[in-house]
Design a protein around this motif. Structure first.
Motif, PDB file in Angstrom:
ATOM      1  N   THR A  61       0.833  -1.206   0.000  1.00  0.00           N
ATOM      2  CA  THR A  61       0.000   0.000   0.000  1.00  0.00           C
ATOM      3  C   THR A  61       0.868   1.256   0.000  1.00  0.00           C
ATOM      4  N   VAL A  62       1.938   1.246   0.810  1.00  0.00           N
ATOM      5  CA  VAL A  62       2.838   2.408   0.877  1.00  0.00           C
ATOM      6  C   VAL A  62       3.513   2.639  -0.471  1.00  0.00           C
ATOM      7  N   GLU A  63       3.969   1.576  -1.108  1.00  0.00           N
ATOM      8  CA  GLU A  63       4.603   1.735  -2.433  1.00  0.00           C
ATOM      9  C   GLU A  63       3.625   2.347  -3.430  1.00  0.00           C
ATOM     10  N   SER A  64       2.352   1.922  -3.375  1.00  0.00           N
ATOM     11  CA  SER A  64       1.355   2.471  -4.303  1.00  0.00           C
ATOM     12  C   SER A  64       1.120   3.951  -4.016  1.00  0.00           C
ATOM     13  N   TYR A  65       0.975   4.319  -2.729  1.00  0.00           N
ATOM     14  CA  TYR A  65       0.767   5.728  -2.388  1.00  0.00           C
ATOM     15  C   TYR A  65       1.982   6.573  -2.787  1.00  0.00           C
ATOM     16  N   GLU A  66       3.190   6.066  -2.479  1.00  0.00           N
ATOM     17  CA  GLU A  66       4.395   6.834  -2.796  1.00  0.00           C
ATOM     18  C   GLU A  66       4.548   7.012  -4.313  1.00  0.00           C
ATOM     19  N   ASN A  67       4.266   5.952  -5.063  1.00  0.00           N
ATOM     20  CA  ASN A  67       4.331   6.056  -6.528  1.00  0.00           C
ATOM     21  C   ASN A  67       3.323   7.072  -7.043  1.00  0.00           C
ATOM     22  N   HIS A  68       2.121   7.103  -6.414  1.00  0.00           N
ATOM     23  CA  HIS A  68       1.092   8.063  -6.859  1.00  0.00           C
ATOM     24  C   HIS A  68       1.531   9.495  -6.572  1.00  0.00           C
ATOM     25  N   PHE A  69       2.062   9.737  -5.368  1.00  0.00           N
ATOM     26  CA  PHE A  69       2.519  11.100  -5.048  1.00  0.00           C
ATOM     27  C   PHE A  69       3.703  11.480  -5.927  1.00  0.00           C
TER      28      PHE A  69
END
Length: 750
Positions: A61-69
């Motif tokens: 989940t963190v990787e997905s959020y960080e990639n989105h930001f």
């Protein structure tokens, strides 16, 4: 007595039935013991596995959020680095003075491409001009007070917050999520929970990009587990919480290997973003974990007991059903060896014998066919390895067959044909056999692959010396000299060690192929002839010179320019990639000239986008022919467009060209034509597609660019020559239309 005797004989210790029963029961006992041991072992490990599953889940989940930001930041960064964007933002920053409201739609169009992307989850994209006190968003422009007091109102972010907002040294700041509403006179409409993301609209310090991101959509896309989830910033503030009733806790510490802690009736799983530094938290109730473990325990015990019962019953039944036909088959075989068997009793065995004979014959044929296809399968495996394609799961055993454990060399052939209208599949296969035969006596058995439709690749194992490889390639070149329809570009590698990946070798050979020259002959390239060579686009001065020649309608002038640059590329022995880049640049300028004159695509049947043929060219003459087919219809369309101009438009353009130094305005030109300024403005816009003032300023800035190349003229002199008697007005107008100042333009192009 006879029945009892048969039962005793069937259950004798060495009978088939007993052996089958013992074998099945032994297997059942082993499986039961294994399942019991697995259950006891996994029961202790299950809790840790559930915790590890949650840790992996929060990490993903963190990787997905960080990639989105990170994606959001990169897209805004690429937008803010555009010259057109910088120029437009600069204009809109001072729109109250320059009145250039026409730039609003251009900026809205740029913003639309971002907030209309459904994967970014943007509800709105707001440009906040802090000094001007207004905002620009998807619905239009409004004052800062109206925007954040009525249209995007929130108790957490009132207008006073934005008026005093400062980005400090941050390029991007993500603010805590809050509920926004739209307030009108008699209605209040909720806009839902929004996550404000503030990004500096570089290079302007007081212009901010405010992205209203939908945090619930982000949660659905990246953390949709149904469990509570929240995000904390570096200062411990809550940026977003999916379940407001859950206690928000900051992690006590980030010990090595520990990313969770237990508090009350919940487990808190933490992970920190590498780019943002945010803390992401997933909350898992302990009751749900214990309930799942209990359900799993009951299920495992039930399945174990059912499996043992079913296995015992099934093994007994199967043993009995298997024992009788096997005994008959064995008895028949024994009788067949000692005495003749009646036809009625051996019919089935005759069928079995016939079928077995057929199967053996079929196996022999299959084996022969497999032997013939062995080389094809090997080539398939090497082709996959060269292109780094994962091996089919059914063919993973071939991976060992293509492991490199010895030095090798690689040769890549790019095949070109002088007559591209014909198909040469048969010739390519003959060439492949020729290459394979020439290298067959050099070292071990080579492998020759067809990588692409026009590419072959040879892998040479234990080839000896590189000189031997070049000797074979020179022999191949001599053999191909008699074939005038075929020309090869051959890239040859050095001898690599066994740990050199084939994929990397193939990429290096592709780079060598870019050194191909337009000689029309077979070339052998072993090393780069011009280190650092890369295809460069046309320079600014070259584009402007070609553009002016195209707009002049003079075909001879355009062909002279094209021929001169082709000669320059030929004299410096430029690679084919430079010719290709040059041809693309010319085609782009032709397209721009046609667009500037509003020539419809139906009026031009040239080759503006026919770039596929360029990659197959082998001589500069082919580029000359391609340019003729490209430019002649374009020049015909341009001349047809310019020759059909009406008298009014012709008078205006001629007058502007001849009186450019004077103080020209719309009223003066309209008075000379004895028509009203309003009629002249609308008429000129209809005929030329541009406003009178924009046409005049474009003409003056274009003439100024030509004069700036003369270093003997000062910038004040250039401004006076093109009708700007105030040098500050000239600099401001030049930067508006060019994106840079006159001094910067002169430095870049001299």
């Amino acid at each position: 007595m006879t029945l009892l005797f048969k039962l005793k004989q069937g259950f004798a210790s060495n009978s088939l039935l007993v052996k089958l029963m013992i074998s099945f029961l032994s297997v059942i006992l082993v499986l039961a013991a294994f399942n019991a041991f697995s259950f006891l072992y996994l029961r202790n490990k299950l809790y840790d596995e559930i915790v590890r599953y949650n840790e992996l889940g929060i990490k993903q989940t963190v990787e997905s959020y960080e990639n989105h930001f990170r994606l959001t930041q990169n897209m805004i960064l690429s937008l803010t680095q555009s010259d057109r964007w910088i120029a437009n933002i600069g204009i809109l920053s001072d729109v109250s003075n320059n009145r250039r409201y026409d730039k609003v739609n251009e900026v809205k169009s740029d913003l639309f491409e971002l907030y209309s992307n459904p994967f970014l989850h943007f509800d709105n994209f707001i440009l906040y001009f802090k000094e001007g006190g207004y905002v620009l968003e998807k619905e239009g422009t409004s004052s800062m007070e109206d925007m954040f007091g009525s249209y995007y109102a929130s108790e957490a972010y009132p207008p006073e917050f934005w008026s005093s907002f400062a980005a400090d040294n941050y390029f991007m700041r993500i603010l805590p999520a809050a509920v926004f509403t739209e307030r009108s006179m008699n209605n209040v409409r909720s806009l839902g929970l929004q996550l404000p993301v503030v990004i500096k609209a570089a290079p302007y310090k007081e212009v901010y990009c405010i992205i209203m991101m939908n945090p619930r959509k982000l949660n659905t896309a990246y953390a949709n587990t149904g469990e509570p989830f929240y995000i904390l910033d570096e200062e411990g503030r809550t940026l977003y919480a999916s379940h407001p009733f859950v206690e928000v806790r900051s992690p006590a510490s980030y010990e090595k290997g520990k990313r969770h802690e237990r508090s009350g009736g919940h487990y808190y799983f933490y992970e920190q973003g590498a780019d943002t530094g945010f803390t992401y938290v997933r909350v898992a109730p302990i009751e749900s974990i214990m309930s799942e473990m209990m359900k799993l325990n009951i299920l495992l015990v039930t399945l174990l007991a059912a499996a043992v019962l079913v296995s015992v019953f099934g093994s007994a039944l199967f043993s009995l059903r298997l024992n009788h036909p096997l005994k008959r088959i064995i008895a028949t075989l024994e009788r067949k060896q000692t005495m003749p068997v009646p036809a009625s009793s051996v019919k089935e065995f005759a069928i079995i014998s016939d079928r077995m004979s057929s199967i053996m014959n079929a196996n022999e044929r299959i084996q022969e066919d497999l032997d013939k296809k062995n080389s094809l399968v090997r080539q398939y495996a090497y082709t996959n390895k060269v292109k780094n394609i994962p091996m089919n799961l059914n063919l993973t055993e071939l991976e060992d067959a293509v492991q490199l454990n010895e030095p090798y060399a690689a040769v890549l052939y790019e095949i070109g044909f002088t007559n591209t209208d014909s198909e040469y599949d048969q010739e390519i296969q003959l060439l492949r056999k020729l290459v394979h035969g020439l290298f067959a006596g050099l070292g071990e058995e080579p492998v020759t692959l067809q990588i692409e439709h026009n590419q072959l690749m040879s892998l040479l194992f234990q080839p000896g010396s590189i000189q031997e490889i070049h000797r074979v390639l020179n022999l191949l070149k001599e053999l191909l000299q008699v074939e005038d329809y075929l020309c090869l570009t051959i890239a040859v590698s050095p001898i690599y060690p066994e740990d050199m990946p084939i994929t990397l070798a193939y990429e290096q050979l592709l780079q060598l192929l870019k050194e191909k020259r337009l000689t029309g002959e077979t070339q052998i390239i072993a090393e780069p002839r011009s280190p650092g060579t890369r295809a460069l686009p046309l320079k600014v001065t070259q584009r402007e010179e070609l553009q002016s020649r195209l707009l002049s309608g003079s075909e001879d002038a355009v062909f002279e320019w094209v021929e001169r640059h082709l000669e320059q590329l030929t004299k410096k022995d430029a690679p084919a990639a430079d010719f290709l880049s040059y041809a693309r640049g010319v085609a782009e300028q032709v397209e721009k000239a046609l667009a500037k004159l509003n020539v419809p695509e139906s009026a031009f049947d040239g080759k503006l986008h026919d770039y596929d043929a360029l990659g197959r060219f082998y001589s500069a003459d082919q580029y000359r022919q391609w340019f003729r087919e490209l430019i002649r219809p374009a020049m015909f369309a341009i001349r047809a467009r310019t020759e059909t101009k009406d008298p009014i438009t012709s008078f205006v353009t001629d007058y502007l060209n001849s009186h450019l130094r004077e103080d020209i305005n719309l009223d003066l030109v309209a008075d000379k034509l004895n028509i009203t300024p309003g009629y002249l403005s609308s008429y000129f816009k209809e005929k030329t597609g541009t406003n009178f003032s924009d046409y005049l300023n474009d003409l003056r800035i274009g003439r100024a660019k030509e004069l700036l190349l003369n270093l003997e003229l000062r910038i004040q002199d250039v401004a006076s020559e093109v009708g700007y008697h105030n040098v500050n007005s000239f600099i401001r107008m030049f930067k508006r239309y060019s994106g840079i100042t006159p001094g910067e333009y002169r430095k870049r192009n001299i």
